[in-house]
Design an enzyme around this catalytic site. Structure first.
Site, short mmCIF file in Angstrom:
data_model
loop_
_atom_site.label_atom_id
_atom_site.label_comp_id
_atom_site.label_asym_id
_atom_site.label_seq_id
_atom_site.Cartn_x
_atom_site.Cartn_y
_atom_site.Cartn_z
N SER A 46 0.83 -1.21 0.00
CA SER A 46 0.00 0.00 0.00
C SER A 46 0.87 1.26 0.00
O SER A 46 1.64 1.46 -0.93
CB SER A 46 -0.95 -0.05 1.20
OG SER A 46 -1.93 0.95 1.07
N ASP B 196 -0.52 1.62 -4.18
CA ASP B 196 -1.34 0.62 -4.88
C ASP B 196 -2.67 1.22 -5.36
O ASP B 196 -3.54 0.49 -5.85
CB ASP B 196 -1.57 -0.62 -4.01
CG ASP B 196 -2.44 -0.34 -2.80
OD1 ASP B 196 -2.42 0.80 -2.30
OD2 ASP B 196 -3.13 -1.28 -2.35
N ASP C 171 -5.37 2.32 -4.08
CA ASP C 171 -6.71 2.19 -3.51
C ASP C 171 -7.10 3.49 -2.82
O ASP C 171 -8.21 3.62 -2.31
CB ASP C 171 -6.84 0.98 -2.57
CG ASP C 171 -5.92 1.05 -1.37
OD1 ASP C 171 -4.97 1.87 -1.37
OD2 ASP C 171 -6.15 0.28 -0.43
MG MG Z 1 -3.20 1.56 -0.47
#
Ligand code: MG
Length: 433
Positions: free
Chosen positions: A93, A234, A236
């Protein structure tokens, strides 16, 4: 041999000690023992290719068929997982470059739940035998997962009613290919920053926090852009910057997204501002802190949107996975239809907030929490996550830290006098400053 604990956002830590090739292999065998067809992707970290190969070897040995996507945003992998029995992303992440890790996804884009994680941990501790030579899995490539995800984003948002100029900081992460192309297809003139995937993160640290986005804030002003957008490693997550170069705080962006769902049910954690209830026009369901809990609760109540101030935005039309590229497109649509972020943010209620934490011996945490529970019993108390007490003038949240021997307190009130009154309640339990 015991394995690591899988939290709601998987496992992550230094490559050398936590996210090791040995763990990748054992995790693959554990997941491959229970899921027939698994799709695998990774972010742009230097250790991604080797961890992915070890993971895939384990999955195949476990008997699962594997499709590999290469580097892609976590939400694109979660979207691809709908045609498989599970998805795994090799990612840490927004953690620093030396770290890596694994996130596990159900076909509907939800992170593995408590029971599924417990099963994985059990199989990590007692790895199942390899499948027989004629029962091992087959591996194939899964091309087009990024394009399929981007097409779905465009289906959801539709084209913009007017062209925007956007500066997009991909942070050398996994969305470096998808998000610039996506925003251009949406109808934006895109200027990119850090849009070369590079696991050394040469451009900036991976977390899209205010202090890490100084270059983006300057670039937006210099380019005369309508707004700036940024992802974590990543993708998100997505955060935004106004045309004046001001970082939009997570709680502000959460409220702006919520306003787009007025009249509907939305979900956010207990630590988000009360302004969400006061100014969104939504029915607000509160959850434990952590985007996986927001997703879980959002699915239970059939809500229209979920979010967390960390920059995780969940749109059920796509999946239950927080989606940075979709959120970026949604912010563009917001600006194209509602006006500049600067004026949208200026119109939001602004409540004073105070945070403090106390380091203490681990055995003191439980008694301290009990003392807070007693001191705050005159409010409307919820124990969804720590102890939260709501009052007319604001609220107090007390939570033990998940990672350190600390108790953290957050106080929010509608005005300065209310804030002082609530801080005084806190001071009766633990003095500060
Ligand atoms: Mg992330």
């Amino acid at each position: 041999m015991s394995g690591p604990t899988f939290g709601s956002s998987g496992v992550r830590g230094p490559f050398a000690t936590v996210a090791t090739p040995e763990l990748a292999l054992r995790l693959g065998r554990a997941v491959g023992a229970t899921r027939r067809r698994v799709v695998v992707g990774r972010d742009a970290r230097t250790t991604g290719p080797l961890l992915e190969r070890a993971l895939v070897a384990g999955l195949l040995a476990g008997g699962a068929d594997v499709a590999t996507c290469g580097v892609l945003p976590t939400p694109a992998l979660a979207h691809a997982a709908r045609r498989f029995d599970a998805g795994v992303v090799v990612t840490a992440s927004h953690n620093p470059a030396p770290d890596n890790g694994f996130k596990l996804w159900e076909p509907d884009g939800r992170a593995f739940g408590r029971a599924e994680r417990a099963e994985v941990e059990r199989l990590l501790a007692a790895p199942p035998a390899s499948a027989a030579w004629d029962r091992v899995g087959a591996v194939s490539e899964e091309p087009g997962a990024v394009e399929a995800h981007a097409r779905r984003v465009l289906d959801i948002t539709g084209p913009l009613p007017r062209r925007l100029r956007v500066v997009l900081d991909c942070g050398n992460g996994a969305a470096s290919r998808e998000s610039p192309a996506l925003l251009r297809a949406l109808g934006c003139d895109v200027i990119t920053l850090n849009a070369q995937p590079d696991g050394h993160f040469p451009g900036r640290p991976s977390e899209p926090s205010e202090e890490n986005l100084a270059a983006l804030r300057q670039a937006v002003v210099a380019a005369g852009a309508d707004l700036g957008l940024a992802h974590d490693g990543d993708a998100d997550r997505c955060m935004a910057v106004t045309h004046a170069g001001r970082y939009v705080q997570g709680d502000e962006l959460l409220l702006l997204f919520a306003q787009d769902h007025a009249g509907k049910t939305i979900a956010c954690p207990v630590d988000a501002s009360r302004a969400i209830e006061d100014a969104s026009g939504c029915r607000v369901v509160r959850t434990r802190v952590g985007d996986a809990y927001v997703s879980e609760r959002l699915a239970e109540v059939g809500g229209a949107f979920g979010g967390e101030a960390s920059g995780a935005w969940i749109f059920p039309e796509m999946s239950w996975c927080p989606d940075g590229p979709l959120a970026a497109a949604m912010v563009c649509r917001m600006v194209a239809t509602r006006g500049p972020l600067e004026s949208l943010v200026a119109a939001l209620p602004r409540y004073p907030l105070w945070r403090h934490s106390w380091r203490m011996a681990p055995e003191e945490i439980e008694p301290t929490m009990r003392r807070f529970a007693a001191a705050l019993a005159d409010g409307k108390v919820t124990t969804l996550d720590g102890v939260k007490a709501d009052y007319d003038e604001g609220w107090v949240l007390v939570r033990p830290s998940g990672t350190e021997p600390k108790v953290r307190v957050t106080v929010e009130a509608t005005d300065a006098a209310g804030l002082e009154a609530l801080k005084a309640k806190v001071a009766r339990v633990l003095p500060f400053r």
